[in-house]
Scaffold this motif. Structure first.
Motif, PDB file in Angstrom:
ATOM      1  N   GLU A  17       0.809  -1.225   0.000  1.00 44.76           N
ATOM      2  CA  GLU A  17       0.000   0.000   0.000  1.00 44.76           C
ATOM      3  C   GLU A  17       0.845   1.280   0.000  1.00 44.76           C
ATOM      4  O   GLU A  17       0.323   2.370  -0.221  1.00 44.76           O
ATOM      5  N   PHE A  18       2.154   1.147   0.196  1.00 44.84           N
ATOM      6  CA  PHE A  18       3.021   2.329   0.267  1.00 44.84           C
ATOM      7  C   PHE A  18       4.031   2.407  -0.878  1.00 44.84           C
ATOM      8  O   PHE A  18       4.867   3.311  -0.895  1.00 44.84           O
ATOM      9  N   SER A  21       4.121   5.836  -2.645  1.00 45.18           N
ATOM     10  CA  SER A  21       4.612   6.878  -1.735  1.00 45.18           C
ATOM     11  C   SER A  21       6.110   6.752  -1.513  1.00 45.18           C
ATOM     12  O   SER A  21       6.833   7.756  -1.449  1.00 45.18           O
ATOM     13  N   MET A  80       6.840   2.439   6.035  1.00 45.69           N
ATOM     14  CA  MET A  80       6.388   2.040   4.704  1.00 45.69           C
ATOM     15  C   MET A  80       7.067   0.752   4.245  1.00 45.69           C
ATOM     16  O   MET A  80       6.721   0.199   3.208  1.00 45.69           O
TER      17      MET A  80
END
Length: 94
Positions: A17-18, A21, A80
């Motif tokens: 999910e990171f 980012s 992360m």
């Protein structure tokens, strides 16, 4: 003065999910003293595994950049990651 470029190579394992980012966070390198360039590679077998290849004027500039972040910012960034990565410094030869 050492005129050889220092290459930092780090392997990171991102939480799925990171991933975006984390990749975006590498743009912050461009603001650092001694930064020359960087490239990011994504593993073909494990899409959450990244290898970052950075070029620096010297090892100390990279270390100073990493150590410049407040503890809470570094902890957020490390959050992360799904596991500890590996990193090494190299001297660029001709």
């Amino acid at each position: 003065m050492n005129s050889k470029i220092v290459v930092y190579i780090g392997t990171l394992h991102a939480k799925p999910e990171f991933i975006d980012s984390l990749i975006q966070s590498f743009e912050g390198l461009k603001q650092a003293a001694g930064y020359i360039s960087h490239e990011c590679y994504r593993d073909l077998e494990n899409r959450n595994k990244l290898t970052l290849v950075e070029q620096w004027e010297n090892k100390e500039d990279h270390e100073n950049f990493v150590n410049s972040f407040p503890t809470e910012v570094m902890e957020q960034w490390l959050g992360m990651l799904s596991q500890e990565g590996e990193d090494s410094y190299f001297e660029k030869l001709k």
